[in-house]
Scaffold this active site. Structure first.
Site, PDB file in Angstrom:
ATOM      1  N   GLN A 108     -34.745 -23.290  -4.393  1.00 21.52           N
ATOM      2  CA  GLN A 108     -34.384 -23.722  -5.743  1.00 21.52           C
ATOM      3  C   GLN A 108     -34.387 -22.584  -6.765  1.00 21.52           C
ATOM      4  OE1 GLN A 108     -37.249 -27.305  -5.433  1.00 21.52           O
ATOM      5  NE2 GLN A 108     -35.633 -28.050  -6.763  1.00 21.52           N
TER       6      GLN A 108
ATOM      7  N   ARG B  16     -47.812 -22.542  -7.367  1.00 22.66           N
ATOM      8  CA  ARG B  16     -47.394 -23.035  -6.058  1.00 22.66           C
ATOM      9  C   ARG B  16     -45.932 -22.655  -5.842  1.00 22.66           C
ATOM     10  NH1 ARG B  16     -44.982 -28.601  -4.547  1.00 22.66           N
ATOM     11  NH2 ARG B  16     -44.883 -28.428  -2.288  1.00 22.66           N
TER      12      ARG B  16
ATOM     13  N   HIS C 234     -40.427 -25.967   2.312  1.00 21.91           N
ATOM     14  CA  HIS C 234     -39.935 -26.898   1.296  1.00 21.91           C
ATOM     15  C   HIS C 234     -38.468 -27.188   1.622  1.00 21.91           C
ATOM     16  CE1 HIS C 234     -40.651 -28.402  -3.035  1.00 21.91           C
ATOM     17  NE2 HIS C 234     -39.419 -28.794  -2.734  1.00 21.91           N
TER      18      HIS C 234
ATOM     19  N   ASN D  30     -43.569 -29.731   2.422  1.00 27.77           N
ATOM     20  CA  ASN D  30     -43.328 -30.476   1.200  1.00 27.77           C
ATOM     21  C   ASN D  30     -42.549 -31.745   1.529  1.00 27.77           C
ATOM     22  OD1 ASN D  30     -43.176 -30.658  -1.854  1.00 27.77           O
ATOM     23  ND2 ASN D  30     -41.012 -30.871  -1.307  1.00 27.77           N
ATOM     24  N   GLU D  31     -43.131 -32.892   1.199  1.00 28.87           N
ATOM     25  CA  GLU D  31     -42.419 -34.171   1.231  1.00 28.87           C
ATOM     26  C   GLU D  31     -41.636 -34.415   2.517  1.00 28.87           C
ATOM     27  OE1 GLU D  31     -40.104 -34.468  -2.361  1.00 28.87           O
ATOM     28  OE2 GLU D  31     -41.891 -34.532  -3.615  1.00 28.87           O
TER      29      GLU D  31
ATOM     30  N   ASN E 133     -47.338 -35.290  -4.640  1.00 28.31           N
ATOM     31  CA  ASN E 133     -46.222 -35.132  -5.570  1.00 28.31           C
ATOM     32  C   ASN E 133     -45.935 -36.491  -6.176  1.00 28.31           C
ATOM     33  OD1 ASN E 133     -46.025 -32.490  -4.819  1.00 28.31           O
ATOM     34  ND2 ASN E 133     -43.976 -32.619  -3.932  1.00 28.31           N
TER      35      ASN E 133
ATOM     36  N   TYR F  63     -43.984 -38.656  -9.647  1.00 25.65           N
ATOM     37  CA  TYR F  63     -43.109 -38.587 -10.819  1.00 25.65           C
ATOM     38  C   TYR F  63     -42.912 -39.909 -11.557  1.00 25.65           C
ATOM     39  CZ  TYR F  63     -41.544 -33.976  -9.199  1.00 25.65           C
ATOM     40  OH  TYR F  63     -41.492 -32.661  -8.821  1.00 25.65           O
TER      41      TYR F  63
ATOM     42  N   GLU G 205     -47.089 -31.516  -7.500  1.00 27.03           N
ATOM     43  CA  GLU G 205     -45.919 -31.610  -8.385  1.00 27.03           C
ATOM     44  C   GLU G 205     -46.054 -32.824  -9.287  1.00 27.03           C
ATOM     45  OE1 GLU G 205     -42.012 -31.757  -6.526  1.00 27.03           O
ATOM     46  OE2 GLU G 205     -42.572 -30.161  -5.151  1.00 27.03           O
TER      47      GLU G 205
ATOM     48  N   TRP H 286     -44.223 -29.537 -12.296  1.00 25.40           N
ATOM     49  CA  TRP H 286     -42.887 -29.219 -11.806  1.00 25.40           C
ATOM     50  C   TRP H 286     -41.949 -29.232 -12.992  1.00 25.40           C
ATOM     51  CZ3 TRP H 286     -41.200 -27.416  -7.229  1.00 25.40           C
ATOM     52  CH2 TRP H 286     -39.802 -27.268  -7.111  1.00 25.40           C
TER      53      TRP H 286
ATOM     54  N   GLU I 262     -31.477 -28.179  -8.565  1.00 21.15           N
ATOM     55  CA  GLU I 262     -32.044 -29.506  -8.335  1.00 21.15           C
ATOM     56  C   GLU I 262     -31.309 -30.211  -7.178  1.00 21.15           C
ATOM     57  OE1 GLU I 262     -34.701 -30.893  -8.865  1.00 21.15           O
ATOM     58  OE2 GLU I 262     -34.350 -33.041  -8.883  1.00 21.15           O
ATOM     59  N   TRP I 263     -31.254 -29.513  -6.040  1.00 23.08           N
ATOM     60  CA  TRP I 263     -30.715 -30.064  -4.785  1.00 23.08           C
ATOM     61  C   TRP I 263     -29.352 -30.741  -4.989  1.00 23.08           C
ATOM     62  CZ3 TRP I 263     -33.480 -27.495  -1.486  1.00 23.08           C
ATOM     63  CH2 TRP I 263     -34.823 -27.237  -1.744  1.00 23.08           C
TER      64      TRP I 263
HETATM   65  C1  GBH Z   1     -39.497 -33.298  -5.794  1.00 26.22           C
HETATM   66  O1  GBH Z   1     -39.325 -34.486  -5.072  1.00 26.22           O
HETATM   67  C2  GBH Z   1     -39.119 -32.096  -4.972  1.00 26.22           C
HETATM   68  O2  GBH Z   1     -40.219 -31.670  -4.180  1.00 26.22           O
HETATM   69  C3  GBH Z   1     -38.614 -30.952  -5.810  1.00 26.22           C
HETATM   70  O3  GBH Z   1     -38.049 -29.974  -4.986  1.00 26.22           O
HETATM   71  C4  GBH Z   1     -37.614 -31.468  -6.824  1.00 26.22           C
HETATM   72  O4  GBH Z   1     -37.008 -30.470  -7.573  1.00 26.22           O
HETATM   73  C5  GBH Z   1     -38.348 -32.435  -7.724  1.00 26.22           C
HETATM   74  O5  GBH Z   1     -38.817 -33.492  -6.963  1.00 26.22           O
HETATM   75  C6  GBH Z   1     -37.485 -33.048  -8.816  1.00 26.22           C
HETATM   76  O6  GBH Z   1     -36.503 -33.855  -8.263  1.00 26.22           O
HETATM   77  O7  GBH Z   1     -32.167 -40.524  -3.358  1.00 26.22           O
HETATM   78  O8  GBH Z   1     -32.674 -42.621  -4.392  1.00 26.22           O
HETATM   79  O9  GBH Z   1     -33.636 -42.084  -2.297  1.00 26.22           O
HETATM   80  C7  GBH Z   1     -39.673 -35.666  -5.781  1.00 26.22           C
HETATM   81  C8  GBH Z   1     -39.524 -36.917  -4.940  1.00 26.22           C
HETATM   82  C9  GBH Z   1     -38.054 -38.284  -3.710  1.00 26.22           C
HETATM   83  C10 GBH Z   1     -37.540 -37.757  -5.957  1.00 26.22           C
HETATM   84  C11 GBH Z   1     -36.624 -38.702  -3.493  1.00 26.22           C
HETATM   85  C12 GBH Z   1     -36.106 -38.144  -5.739  1.00 26.22           C
HETATM   86  C13 GBH Z   1     -34.602 -39.478  -4.509  1.00 26.22           C
HETATM   87  C14 GBH Z   1     -34.540 -40.929  -4.414  1.00 26.22           C
HETATM   88  N1  GBH Z   1     -38.135 -37.266  -4.744  1.00 26.22           N
HETATM   89  N2  GBH Z   1     -36.013 -39.135  -4.728  1.00 26.22           N
HETATM   90  S1  GBH Z   1     -33.146 -41.552  -3.557  1.00 26.22           S
END
Ligand code: GBH
Length: 476
Positions: A17, A74, A120, A165-166, A306, A308, A377, A427, A434-435
Site C-alpha cells: 500500500q 507497524r 499483509h 494480516n487478516e 483490526n 473499524y 489497526e 490506520w 486502498e486495494w
Molecule cells: C484493513 O482491513 C486492511 O488491513 C488495510 O490494509 C486496509 O487499508 C484497511 O482495512 C482499510 O480498508 O468487500 O464487503 O466483503 C479492514 C477489514 C475487511 C474491511 C473487508 C473491508 C470489505 C468488506 N476489511 N472489508 S466486503
C-alpha cells in the site's frame, strides 16, 4: 478511564500500500502486481507501482512518525523483496533484507518500537504460479515457514511479530468474492477459475497451519535468545441485533463474529473450528489432524485486532447458498426501529460506532480468556475527502472525533471492564493504496499528494493522538 503505564501506541501501514518501487533492488512480483494489471479490478485503474514511494523515503517517514509522537510503528515486509520468487529453494535477495534491517535500526534509533507483519496479503506471484499459492498446504506452509525463519534471523531487534494480516480477507475476498487478489471466485463473470464454496475454507486452514509453523520456529529457534513475541492479526466488525427482541437475531450476532473471527481464533485458542461453522459448512471445512492441532493450538502470544465498524444483524431463514460466508444472515446499517448505526464514510462498509469496539473487546476477552490484545489497526475514511481542497483535507475533524471516540471506548474496556489491551496502531500513517478502491479512498492521518511527488501533509488527526494518549496512559 485510563490505559496501562506501558501501553504502546503508534501507526500502521502495509508494504504494497505504501512502498512503490516494485522493481527496485531485485523485488519480484506479488499477486497484487498481477491483479492490478487486470482491467476492472481496481476502481480507478491504479496499482501500487509508485504508491507513497515509501521504499525510497524511509527517512522522511521516520521523521513523520517522530513529529506526531508515535512510540510504535507497524509495517509489513514484502516477501518478494526477500525471496523474489518466494520458495524455500529459491534465491534470497540480500538487498531486500538489508533494506528492512536498516529501516528497523533507524526506527529504534528514533525511539520507535517496530511491529512487523510478515504477510499483509502480497504473497510472491511466483508461488501462485508455481503451485496455486495459499491453496497448496504442503508447499505454502513450508515456504512461509522458511521465509519467516529468514526474517527472524535477519531482524533480532524486532520484538513483536505478526504472521498474517487478516487471513479472512485473503480467504474470502481472494477466493470467494474475488474482490481481492488473486481474484478467484465461482462467479464466471469475474474469473475463469475458482470455487467459492470450498477454496476459501481450504485457504483459511492453510494460513492457520502456516501461522502455527512460523510460531513454532520462532519459539524454538529465536524466542529464547531474542525474547520477543508473536501472534496473528484478525479483522472483525461489532454486531448488534436488528431486532433485540428476536432471539434468532441475537444468536446471529454471535454467529457473525464466529464466521469472521472465531474461524481463526477458535483453532488458535481451542484447537477446533466453531460449532456454528461446522454445522453450516459440513465437510467443506477441512479436518484438523492431531499434528496440526499441536501446531496451532496455543500459538498466539498476543491477539492482534483490526477493527473499524459495526453492523446490525438480521438472521436469514432456510438453507444458505453454498457460497455464503457470513453465517446465513444479513449485515445492515439500520435496525428494526430505523436507527442508523453511524455516519457515512468514503468506504461502503464502514460506519463509525465506537461502543461496538468496547463490546467486541469484551466479547473476545471473555471467549478467549482475557488474552493480551494489540489493536493493530483502527481508523476511518472520510466521505468525499478526495474531492476536497488541501485546506479542507487537513482539517479532518471527522477523523479526529473517530479516534477520540474509539480510543476512549478502548480505555473504558481496559480500566472498567478488565480487558487486557496493551497497544494501539492507528490506520494509517498516511493515505495509501486502498486495494480494490485504489487511491480515491483515503485512510491517512497524513495527506499524500499523488499528483505532486507524493508530498506529505499531516492532517489535524495526525497530531491529535499524542495528547489523547498522554491524557489516558497512567504515569505509574
Ligand atoms: C484493513 O482491513 C486492511 O488491513 C488495510 O490494509 C486496509 O487499508 C484497511 O482495512 C482499510 O480498508 O468487500 O464487503 O466483503 C479492514 C477489514 C475487511 C474491511 C473487508 C473491508 C470489505 C468488506 N476489511 N472489508 S466486503
Amino acid at each position: 478511564m485510563s490505559l496501562p503505564k506501558d501501553f504502546q501506541w503508534g501507526f500502521a501501514t502495509a508494504s504494497y500500500q505504501i512502498e512503490g518501487s516494485i522493481h527496485e533492488d531485485g523485488r519480484g512480483p506479488s499477486i497484487w502486481d498481477t491483479f492490478c494489471a487486470i482491467p476492472g479490478k481496481i476502481a480507478d485503474g491504479s496499482s501500487g507501482v509508485v504508491a507513497c514511494d515509501s521504499y525510497k523515503r524511509t527517512k522522511e517517514d521516520i521523521e513523520l512518525l517522530k513529529s506526531v509522537g508515535a512510540r510504535a510503528y507497524r509495517f509489513s515486509i514484502a516477501w518478494s523483496r526477500i525471496i523474489p520468487i518466494g520458495g524455500r529453494n529459491d534465491p534470497i535477495n540480500q538487498k531486500g533484507i538489508d533494506h528492512y534491517v536498516k529501516f528497523v535500526d533507524d526506527l529504534i534509533a528514533a525511539g520507535i518500537e517496530p511491529f512487523i507483519t510478515l504477510l499483509h496479503w502480497d504473497i510472491p506471484d511466483g508461488l501462485d504460479k508455481r503451485y496455486g499459492g495459499f491453496l497448496n498446504k504442503e508447499e505454502f506452509t513450508a515456504d512461509f515457514e522458511h521465509y519467516a525463519r529468514v526474517m527472524f534471523k535477519a531482524i533480532p531487534k524486532c520484538k513483536h511479530w505478526i504472521t498474517f494480516n487478516e487471513p479472512w480477507c485473503s480467504s474470502i475476498l481472494g477466493y470467494n468474492s474475488g474482490y481481492f487478489a488473486p481474484g478467484r471466485t465461482s462467479n464466471r463473470a469475474k474469473s475463469a477459475v475458482g470455487d467459492s464454496s470450498r477454496e476459501p475454507w481450504i485457504v483459511g486452514h492453510n494460513l492457520l497451519v502456516a501461522h502455527g509453523k512460523a510460531v513454532k520456529v520462532y519459539r524454538e529457534e529465536f524466542k529464547p535468545t531474542q525474547g520477543g513475541e508473536i501472534g496473528i492479526t484478525l479483522n472483525g466488525d461489532a454486531t448488534l441485533p436488528w431486532d433485540p427482541e428476536d432471539p434468532l437475531d441475537v444468536e446471529a450476532c454471535d454467529r457473525k463474529i464466529e464466521f469472521a473471527i472465531s474461524w481463526f481464533a477458535d483453532p488458535i485458542y481451542f484447537g477446533h473450528y466453531p460449532e456454528s461453522m461446522r454445522k453450516q459448512l459440513g465437510d467443506r471445512l477441512p479436518e484438523w489432524t492431531p499434528e496440526e492441532v499441536a501446531l496451532v493450538k496455543g500459538s498466539n502470544d498476543f491477539y492482534g485486532m483490526n477493527h473499524y465498524t459495526a453492523n446490525y444483524i438480521k438472521h436469514k431463514k432456510g438453507v444458505p447458498p453454498e457460497d455464503d460466508f457470513l453465517g446465513n444472515l444479513e449485515t445492515l446499517f439500520y435496525n428494526k426501529n430505523g436507527d442508523c448505526i453511524g455516519p457515512e464514510t468514503q468506504s461502503f462498509w464502514l460506519r463509525p460506532h465506537a461502543q461496538g469496539f468496547r463490546d467486541l473487546l469484551n466479547w473476545l476477552s471473555k471467549r478467549y480468556g482475557y488474552p493480551k490484545i494489540y489493536v493493530t489497526e483502527n481508523g476511518t475514511s472520510l466521505k468525499g475527502e478526495n474531492d476536497m481542497s488541501l485546506e479542507q483535507i487537513v482539517e479532518d475533524d471527522f477523523r479526529v472525533k473517530y479516534f477520540d471516540d474509539y480510543v476512549r471506548a478502548m480505555a473504558l474496556a481496559s480500566s472498567e471492564d478488565g480487558v487486557n489491551v496493551m497497544g494501539y496502531m492507528a490506520w494509517s500513517l498516511m493515505d495509501n493504496f486502498e486495494w480494490a478502491e485504489g487511491y480515491e479512498t483515503r485512510f491517512g492521518v497524513t495527506y499524500v499528494d499523488y499528483e505532486n511527488d507524493q508530498k506529505r501533509y499531516p492532517k489535524k488527526s495526525a497530531k491529535s493522538l499524542k495528547p489523547l494518549f498522554d491524557s489516558l496512559i497512567r504515569k505509574e
